[in-house]
Scaffold this motif. Structure first.
Motif, PDB file in Angstrom:
ATOM      1  N   VAL A   1      35.397  44.578  39.742  1.00 29.69           N
ATOM      2  CA  VAL A   1      34.110  44.662  38.925  1.00 29.69           C
ATOM      3  C   VAL A   1      33.173  45.580  39.528  1.00 29.69           C
ATOM      4  O   VAL A   1      32.570  46.026  40.604  1.00 29.69           O
TER       5      VAL A   1
ATOM      6  N   ASP B   1      34.533  46.670  33.913  1.00 31.80           N
ATOM      7  CA  ASP B   1      35.716  46.406  34.508  1.00 31.80           C
ATOM      8  C   ASP B   1      36.832  47.422  34.568  1.00 31.80           C
ATOM      9  O   ASP B   1      36.982  48.082  33.827  1.00 31.80           O
TER      10      ASP B   1
ATOM     11  N   PHE C   1      33.859  38.352  37.264  1.00 40.53           N
ATOM     12  CA  PHE C   1      32.438  38.770  36.387  1.00 40.53           C
ATOM     13  C   PHE C   1      31.326  38.094  36.851  1.00 40.53           C
ATOM     14  O   PHE C   1      30.170  38.646  36.686  1.00 40.53           O
TER      15      PHE C   1
END
Length: 364
Positions: free
Chosen positions: A289, A257, A135
């Motif tokens: 991602v 996501d 992330f």
């Protein structure tokens, strides 16, 4: 034996075979369970995990049955839910929050023939895999946009829990905001929740009162974007999901996501018997991602730079943590040109410090 009797006997045998095959197929149907920390309608983290579950259903059709339980607190309730899923015949169980880690390990010991997949954790076993997304690569892009867009030079960050995943995100966003705006300041509020719209809204409003005109979040609801919309002159980003309902308001981009390919691949591995315990940590390059559309509120030049940064992160040409970088106390973390390792004493997996320039403290 007469011909008619022979035909009847053959038909009966074929019917029995078909019935047995059908029964065998039903018995062989793979059951996949999902344990969610928030509601499937949260618009963020759990919403995207549930999209992955639906993708499994669509991909495998009648060969797979999926079940889920939403809004499961991290703690004893999670262990109870996992145990019940295993008792009800689940072959594979995805536990989709960091705080389910110990419970996943505990239940896996009791059900060695069930495969478990734990999201964002680090404890493995013979029948427990771990998986997460980088992330922080998305946070780098958000930081770049935020640093360019802020007029007050104050960026607010709503953090969930002080774990490495969240600390990495704060550091990555700050580093890349600071690169384009040396005057930028981060103000951080720890909400101590993954999903609580009221708390998240209060945190966003408090940050706005402290002068933040950009809000970043590592919590799961759209409440911070709603608070930004109410303020009128504040921008924000979708978290874990596109949160595109705010694209005509404060949302200027998002981190998305995408769990579907992983969920399909791991389900297939159970079906064909190739499943084994692995540790997966993928990012922009692997597609786990994604970056949501950048709206016209962002100047074209800044948007182009952000997409260039995305491309370099995806290809590996650039690493989000590239030196020179110091720790918050001024000690050297990464030398010029050095990139962070995933593991080790100063690795990203165990990150427990802020980088130099962040004035807040990490709670114990």
């Amino acid at each position: 034996m007469k011909r008619r009797t022979l035909l009847a006997s053959a038909a009966m045998t074929a019917g029995l075979a078909l019935g047995m095959a059908t029964a065998g197929f039903a018995m062989d149907k793979t059951k996949v369970g999902f344990v969610y920390v928030g509601p499937v309608g949260d618009g963020g983290w759990t919403y995207e995990h549930n999209k992955g579950r639906l993708a499994v259903e669509e991909h495998f059709g009648d060969a797979v049955e999926t079940v889920f339980v939403e809004s499961v607190p991290e703690g004893p309730d999670a262990e109870r839910v996992m145990t019940q899923m295993a008792l009800e015949g689940a072959d594979l169980i995805f536990t989709t929050s960091f705080g389910y880690m110990d419970q996943t390990i505990n239940v896996a010991k009791k059900f060695p023939n069930v495969k478990f997949e734990h999201a964002t954790g680090y404890k493995q076993a013979d029948n427990v895999s771990v998986y997460s997304a980088r992330f922080y690569e998305g946070r780098a892009i958000q930081g770049h946009i935020a640093g360019n867009m802020t007029e007050s030079n104050v960026i607010g960050y709503i953090a969930s829990f002080p774990i490495p995943e969240v600390i990495r995100g704060i550091n990555s966003a700050y580093i890349h905001a600071k690169k384009v705006n040396p005057d930028v300041e981060f103000k951080i509020i720890w909400a101590y929740t993954w999903f609580d719209p009221a708390k998240e809204a209060d945190a966003a409003k408090a940050l706005i009162e402290q002068g933040a005109d950009v809000i970043l979040q590592h919590t799961d609801s759209t409440a911070p974007l709603a608070a930004a919309a109410e303020a009128g002159n504040v921008i924000g980003f979708g978290q874990a999901s596109d949160m595109a309902e705010y694209k005509d308001g404060p949302r200027v981009s998002s981190i998305i996501d995408d769990w579907a390919p992983y969920y399909i691949a791991r389900t297939q591995a159970v079906i064909d018997g190739s499943w084994e315990s692995v540790s997966t940590w993928d990012g922009i390059g692997a597609g786990m991602v994604g970056i949501g559309d950048i709206t016209d509120k962002v100047p074209a030049s800044v948007a182009a730079e952000a997409m260039e940064l995305k491309a370099k992160l995806a290809s590996g040409e650039y690493h989000a943590f590239t030196g020179p970088l110091n720790k918050q106390d001024g000690s050297v973390w990464l030398k010029e040109g050095e990139t962070a390792s995933d593991y080790g004493d100063n690795g990203l997996a165990g990150m427990n410090f802020y980088v130099e320039g962040i004035t807040a403290e990490i709670p114990n």
